[in-house]
Design an enzyme around this catalytic site. Sequence first.
Site, PDB file in Angstrom:
ATOM      1  N   LYS A 249      -3.703   4.220   5.571  1.00  0.00           N
ATOM      2  CA  LYS A 249      -3.044   3.297   5.028  1.00  0.00           C
ATOM      3  C   LYS A 249      -3.489   2.273   4.168  1.00  0.00           C
ATOM      4  O   LYS A 249      -4.751   1.813   4.289  1.00  0.00           O
ATOM      5  CB  LYS A 249      -2.603   2.317   6.406  1.00  0.00           C
ATOM      6  CG  LYS A 249      -1.828   1.402   6.103  1.00  0.00           C
ATOM      7  CD  LYS A 249      -1.512   0.297   7.320  1.00  0.00           C
ATOM      8  CE  LYS A 249      -0.973  -1.120   6.802  1.00  0.00           C
ATOM      9  NZ  LYS A 249      -1.598  -1.824   5.516  1.00  0.00           N
TER      10      LYS A 249
ATOM     11  N   LEU B 156      -1.520  -1.947  11.996  1.00  0.00           N
ATOM     12  CA  LEU B 156      -2.422  -2.379  11.014  1.00  0.00           C
ATOM     13  C   LEU B 156      -1.818  -3.607  10.054  1.00  0.00           C
ATOM     14  O   LEU B 156      -0.746  -3.211   9.657  1.00  0.00           O
ATOM     15  CB  LEU B 156      -2.995  -1.389   9.991  1.00  0.00           C
ATOM     16  CG  LEU B 156      -4.230  -0.575  10.548  1.00  0.00           C
ATOM     17  CD1 LEU B 156      -4.735   0.373   9.437  1.00  0.00           C
ATOM     18  CD2 LEU B 156      -5.453  -1.482  11.250  1.00  0.00           C
ATOM     19  N   ASP B 157      -2.418  -4.736   9.892  1.00  0.00           N
ATOM     20  CA  ASP B 157      -1.857  -5.677   9.169  1.00  0.00           C
ATOM     21  C   ASP B 157      -1.470  -5.285   7.700  1.00  0.00           C
ATOM     22  O   ASP B 157      -1.782  -4.361   7.139  1.00  0.00           O
ATOM     23  CB  ASP B 157      -2.647  -6.975   9.043  1.00  0.00           C
ATOM     24  CG  ASP B 157      -3.217  -7.587  10.515  1.00  0.00           C
ATOM     25  OD1 ASP B 157      -2.311  -7.653  11.389  1.00  0.00           O
ATOM     26  OD2 ASP B 157      -4.272  -8.285  10.275  1.00  0.00           O
ATOM     27  N   TYR B 158      -0.477  -6.290   7.129  1.00  0.00           N
ATOM     28  CA  TYR B 158       0.083  -5.813   5.811  1.00  0.00           C
ATOM     29  C   TYR B 158      -1.117  -5.726   4.853  1.00  0.00           C
ATOM     30  O   TYR B 158      -1.024  -4.907   3.955  1.00  0.00           O
ATOM     31  CB  TYR B 158       1.279  -6.725   5.377  1.00  0.00           C
ATOM     32  CG  TYR B 158       1.951  -6.598   4.305  1.00  0.00           C
ATOM     33  CD1 TYR B 158       2.658  -5.280   4.174  1.00  0.00           C
ATOM     34  CD2 TYR B 158       1.363  -7.339   3.030  1.00  0.00           C
ATOM     35  CE1 TYR B 158       3.386  -5.129   2.904  1.00  0.00           C
ATOM     36  CE2 TYR B 158       2.117  -6.953   1.827  1.00  0.00           C
ATOM     37  CZ  TYR B 158       3.394  -5.938   1.911  1.00  0.00           C
ATOM     38  OH  TYR B 158       3.910  -5.715   0.766  1.00  0.00           O
TER      39      TYR B 158
ATOM     40  N   THR C  29      -4.226  -5.148   5.410  1.00  0.00           N
ATOM     41  CA  THR C  29      -5.298  -4.604   6.029  1.00  0.00           C
ATOM     42  C   THR C  29      -5.403  -3.053   5.959  1.00  0.00           C
ATOM     43  O   THR C  29      -3.933  -2.208   5.895  1.00  0.00           O
ATOM     44  CB  THR C  29      -5.476  -4.541   7.552  1.00  0.00           C
ATOM     45  OG1 THR C  29      -5.775  -6.015   7.849  1.00  0.00           O
ATOM     46  CG2 THR C  29      -6.854  -3.822   8.061  1.00  0.00           C
TER      47      THR C  29
END
Length: 391
Positions: free
Chosen positions: A196, A246-248, A250
């Site tokens: 990602k 996962l954070d935006y 990250t």
Amino acid sequence: MATRRISGTAAQRRRNKKHSKTISLSQKNFLVNKVLAKYGITTVQDVTNSYSASAENDKSMDQTPKRTTTTKPKKQEKDETAYSIKYKGKKKNETPLVRVDRILANRGIGSRAEMQALCKARRIALVQNLPSCLLNTAPFVHTPPTLSISSEEENDTPISYQIVKGPSERIPENAILLLDRTHVIPPLPLLLLYHKPKGVLSTMKDERMIGESSSITTDGGTARRKHLGDVLSPQYLKALHPVGRLDYDTSGLLFFSSNGELTQRLLHPKHEIDKEYVATVSKSIESNDETQNIRQQFQAGVTTAEGVHTADIVSITSIIGTNSSSIRLIVSEGKHRMVRRMLANIGYPVIELKRERHGPCLLNDLPEGHFRHLSQEELHSVQQLLYPNTT
């Protein structure tokens, strides 16, 4: 004079006694003679003759040939090793059986109605010994390559298959199917590994607009953020789901799973599945004392808004030529922005964060925005999470 009240049971006995009549012997004889006269029997001789006639009839009935019964031949016992797609039961420790049309629809071949039409047309076949060279083919897509499965492979062993007779047939969910006996329809992957990039939401859709942080379109509106539903192949949209988030901002390793139980085992803290991160912080860490202090704080636990969390520090490296450092750490929980909060609360704000390992699977050199299937070793390790008692 007061009358005594009689209970229901006693009253019933008295009524029965009142209406009962005693019949004399002469009356009984009269009734018997009346019945005998009805059947044409008036004397003792007639009675004797009637008994002898009935006895002869009984003998004649005994002399009639008895009906011969033919025993049906026993059915041949089925070979337990042979596979039948008509078996609808479920035995212990066996793969559950699912309708063929549902399996095909879940694999992204088409809609449920379209799959039912394919099955009714006898265009779907179940493969029982597909060669390993064809097992490693790419997932089925809308325009699949034609595979020459009729050629003799694997020591000239002919490929055997069984035509599916209808959409209601039940087969193992991980069965390998053929379309028109030329196109391989492989099972869904247990896990897909995705790298990602930053700027992608870890959800399958984004229903809200971003406001000031969103880009402005040509017509003056606001554009939505990119999400996982945009990057996942259409054939997997309904069959796979992301494992955690996962954070935006990250990047790193993110699983897509087709098994809910496996997802739960990968995420729940009680299973203690490690997740390894590399964080770039906005401070240069050069002294050993500072490094030791960070290790001790993470071992004791760092207090955040979500609670107290611990982590294992793998390495701390100062990035040459910059006022920043790289911290590699391992956690077994996945609270919202937990790693960022832990580092910020001890005085090391995170500039960039990347997840490089989840359980037994490593990101390695997979490019951003790309997918890959698990290797055999990784797949075996993941299956041990589902079936820990198997070898």
